[in-house]
Design a protein around this motif. Structure first.
Motif, PDB file in Angstrom:
ATOM      1  N   LYS A 248       1.885   0.383   5.169  1.00 36.54           N
ATOM      2  CA  LYS A 248       0.602   0.464   5.881  1.00 36.54           C
ATOM      3  C   LYS A 248      -0.457  -0.431   5.229  1.00 36.54           C
ATOM      4  O   LYS A 248      -1.124  -1.206   5.914  1.00 36.54           O
ATOM      5  CB  LYS A 248       0.115   1.925   5.929  1.00 36.54           C
ATOM      6  N   ASN A 249      -0.586  -0.319   3.920  1.00 33.50           N
ATOM      7  CA  ASN A 249      -1.587  -1.165   3.260  1.00 33.50           C
ATOM      8  C   ASN A 249      -1.170  -2.621   3.230  1.00 33.50           C
ATOM      9  O   ASN A 249      -2.013  -3.518   3.366  1.00 33.50           O
ATOM     10  CB  ASN A 249      -1.867  -0.652   1.841  1.00 33.50           C
ATOM     11  N   VAL A 250       0.121  -2.863   3.081  1.00 31.27           N
ATOM     12  CA  VAL A 250       0.607  -4.248   3.109  1.00 31.27           C
ATOM     13  C   VAL A 250       0.254  -4.881   4.457  1.00 31.27           C
ATOM     14  O   VAL A 250      -0.265  -5.994   4.518  1.00 31.27           O
ATOM     15  CB  VAL A 250       2.137  -4.299   2.855  1.00 31.27           C
TER      16      VAL A 250
ATOM     17  N   ALA B 265       4.947   4.594   1.719  1.00 28.90           N
ATOM     18  CA  ALA B 265       5.620   3.312   1.494  1.00 28.90           C
ATOM     19  C   ALA B 265       6.295   2.754   2.742  1.00 28.90           C
ATOM     20  O   ALA B 265       7.411   2.250   2.691  1.00 28.90           O
ATOM     21  CB  ALA B 265       6.611   3.402   0.334  1.00 28.90           C
TER      22      ALA B 265
ATOM     23  N   TYR C 151       6.906  -7.332   6.689  1.00 24.86           N
ATOM     24  CA  TYR C 151       8.039  -7.552   7.581  1.00 24.86           C
ATOM     25  C   TYR C 151       7.967  -6.570   8.739  1.00 24.86           C
ATOM     26  O   TYR C 151       7.818  -5.369   8.527  1.00 24.86           O
ATOM     27  CB  TYR C 151       9.366  -7.334   6.842  1.00 24.86           C
TER      28      TYR C 151
ATOM     29  N   ASN D 133      -1.264   9.211   6.075  1.00 23.01           N
ATOM     30  CA  ASN D 133       0.076   9.563   5.672  1.00 23.01           C
ATOM     31  C   ASN D 133       0.253  11.014   6.017  1.00 23.01           C
ATOM     32  O   ASN D 133      -0.583  11.822   5.671  1.00 23.01           O
ATOM     33  CB  ASN D 133       0.120   9.366   4.149  1.00 23.01           C
TER      34      ASN D 133
HETATM   35  N1  LIG Z   1       7.455  -3.555   6.418  1.00 15.88           N
HETATM   36  C1  LIG Z   1       7.248  -3.869   5.134  1.00 15.88           C
HETATM   37  N2  LIG Z   1       7.000  -5.137   4.788  1.00 15.88           N
HETATM   38  C2  LIG Z   1       6.779  -5.448   3.510  1.00 15.88           C
HETATM   39  N3  LIG Z   1       6.778  -4.574   2.505  1.00 15.88           N
HETATM   40  C3  LIG Z   1       7.005  -3.291   2.773  1.00 15.88           C
HETATM   41  C4  LIG Z   1       7.230  -2.866   4.111  1.00 15.88           C
HETATM   42  N4  LIG Z   1       7.429  -1.533   4.084  1.00 15.88           N
HETATM   43  C5  LIG Z   1       7.344  -1.154   2.823  1.00 15.88           C
HETATM   44  N5  LIG Z   1       7.075  -2.197   2.002  1.00 15.88           N
HETATM   45  C6  LIG Z   1       7.019  -2.087   0.526  1.00 15.88           C
HETATM   46  O1  LIG Z   1       6.499  -0.808   0.244  1.00 15.88           O
HETATM   47  C7  LIG Z   1       5.559  -0.854  -0.788  1.00 15.88           C
HETATM   48  C8  LIG Z   1       4.431   0.083  -0.447  1.00 15.88           C
HETATM   49  O2  LIG Z   1       3.705  -0.420   0.638  1.00 15.88           O
HETATM   50  P1  LIG Z   1       2.286   0.166   1.039  1.00 15.88           P
HETATM   51  O3  LIG Z   1       1.466   0.424  -0.175  1.00 15.88           O
HETATM   52  O4  LIG Z   1       1.715  -0.698   2.090  1.00 15.88           O
HETATM   53  O5  LIG Z   1       2.750   1.561   1.667  1.00 15.88           O
HETATM   54  P2  LIG Z   1       1.881   2.665   2.402  1.00 15.88           P
HETATM   55  O6  LIG Z   1       2.515   2.860   3.723  1.00 15.88           O
HETATM   56  O7  LIG Z   1       0.428   2.322   2.361  1.00 15.88           O
HETATM   57  O8  LIG Z   1       2.215   3.921   1.503  1.00 15.88           O
HETATM   58  P3  LIG Z   1       1.320   5.215   1.117  1.00 15.88           P
HETATM   59  O9  LIG Z   1       1.275   6.067   2.343  1.00 15.88           O
HETATM   60  O10 LIG Z   1       2.099   5.847   0.028  1.00 15.88           O
HETATM   61  O11 LIG Z   1      -0.022   4.706   0.712  1.00 15.88           O
HETATM   62  C9  LIG Z   1       5.115  -2.294  -0.904  1.00 15.88           C
HETATM   63  O12 LIG Z   1       5.040  -2.646  -2.246  1.00 15.88           O
HETATM   64  C10 LIG Z   1       6.180  -3.099  -0.203  1.00 15.88           C
HETATM   65  O13 LIG Z   1       7.015  -3.701  -1.154  1.00 15.88           O
END
Ligand SMILES: Nc1ncnc2c1ncn2[C@@H]1O[C@H](COP(=O)(O)OP(=O)(O)OP(=O)(O)O)[C@@H](O)[C@H]1O
Ligand SMILES: [Mg+2]
Length: 305
Positions: free
Chosen positions: A74-76, A71, A46, A178
């Protein structure tokens, strides 16, 4: 056409951009050998503006670096982009022991001859993959310097002892980093200059609600809203440095809601998923108070599901 297109159209993503992505897809077939790496992500991303910035940069042949708190998706986002662009994904986790051979490849014996066993960056370059350089700032600088020529306009990968290879037209790299985690380093300038950097914004209440509703369609709206409000309170306190970001853990929140669905009370669940993530007694108390102001003590699983 990619099944996520409709979702992004619904989020209001620029129609012209979606058309260009479609043209990109049509112009870059995926080799049968790596078809299994073209993977539909479990979670949709989103964030229309962030998606547009990232997709536009990738269409222009740029590599992008997603930086932000934990969270923030970023990976999503990286996985969503690879799927929308129809490219095979190479997920490459960086850590202190990452060295150039773990990225590019190592020598191996085959039929009594030394040859290269390709690493993920090599394969990504050959097959036109989207290489997700995960937590890129965890690696030592000399390990990533082998990527310099691949990441800039030269688009070549110099494999020591072998020939240089040119990157496939569709190959792109998406770094994630991060700030705040213990052990993270500053990225050096030479590396950063090879990316367009996207600063991932903190999550908004409405987005959080949609994410939770996607994951838990069977939850009651009123209950979920309370939980979202609780998380926003935490985020606010963390932004004012009243608490650390240890408890600001969306994954923990999602895990907690799962245990509520399984029958635990919201208080018990949030203790495990959020409150106990802090190991400082004083901070735990503050977080416990935030829980109390949002979640009535008498609530049971049935108030959420
Ligand atoms: N903009 C978004 N759209 C969809 N899901 C999101 C969004 N932001 C956070 N999330 C939720 O946050 C969770 C973690 O997302 P993700 O693994 O991509 O985070 P990250 O930024 O890579 O975190 P980290 O730095 O800890 O690796 C996902 O399971 C998802 O449900
Ligand atoms: Mg991540």
């Amino acid at each position: 056409m990619c099944d996520l297109f409709a979702e992004y159209r619904e989020q209001g993503v620029n129609e012209k951009l979606l058309k260009e992505i479609e043209t990109f897809r049509a112009g870059h077939a995926v080799d049968q050998k790596v078809q299994n790496r073209v993977m539909r992500p479990d979670i949709r991303f989103y964030g229309k503006e962030i998606f547009e910035m990232a997709a536009t940069a990738l269409l222009e042949g740029q590599n992008i670096l997603l930086s932000g708190a934990k969270a923030t998706g970023k990976n999503v986002l990286a996985e969503n982009l690879a799927w929308v662009f129809g490219r095979p994904v190479y997920n490459i986790s960086f850590h202190v022991n990452t060295d150039s051979s773990s990225l590019i490849g190592t020598d191996t014996f085959r039929n009594n001859e030394v040859c290269l066993r390709p690493g993920p960056v090599y394969d990504c370059a050959v097959y036109g993959g989207f290489g997700i350089l995960d937590e890129i700032n965890m690696a030592k600088n000399d390990a990533v310097s082998v990527l310099h020529a691949a990441l800039d306009f030269r688009r070549i990968l110099d494999v020591p002892g072998y020939e240089k290879i040119e990157l496939h037209d569709a190959a792109r790299f998406i770094g994630t980093m991060n700030y705040g985690y213990a052990g993270t380093r500053e990225l050096n300038e030479a590396l950063v200059s090879r990316f367009l950097v996207i600063d991932m914004p903190p999550i908004e209440e409405e987005t959080l609600f949609r994410i939770l509703k996607d994951l838990f369609p069977d939850a009651k709206d009123a209950g979920l809203k309370q939980i979202c409000g609780f998380f926003m309170d935490l985020q606010l306190k963390a932004s004012h440095n009243e608490i650390t970001t240890k408890a600001l853990d969306l994954r923990g929140l999602i895990g907690a809601i799962r245990t509520i669905r399984a029958g635990l009370s919201p208080i018990q669940a949030l203790a495990m998923g959020i409150v106990n993530k802090s190991f400082d007694a004083f901070e735990r108390e503050i977080i416990g108070d935030i829980v109390e102001t949002r979640i009535p003590e008498g609530w049971s699983s049935a108030d959420i599901f």
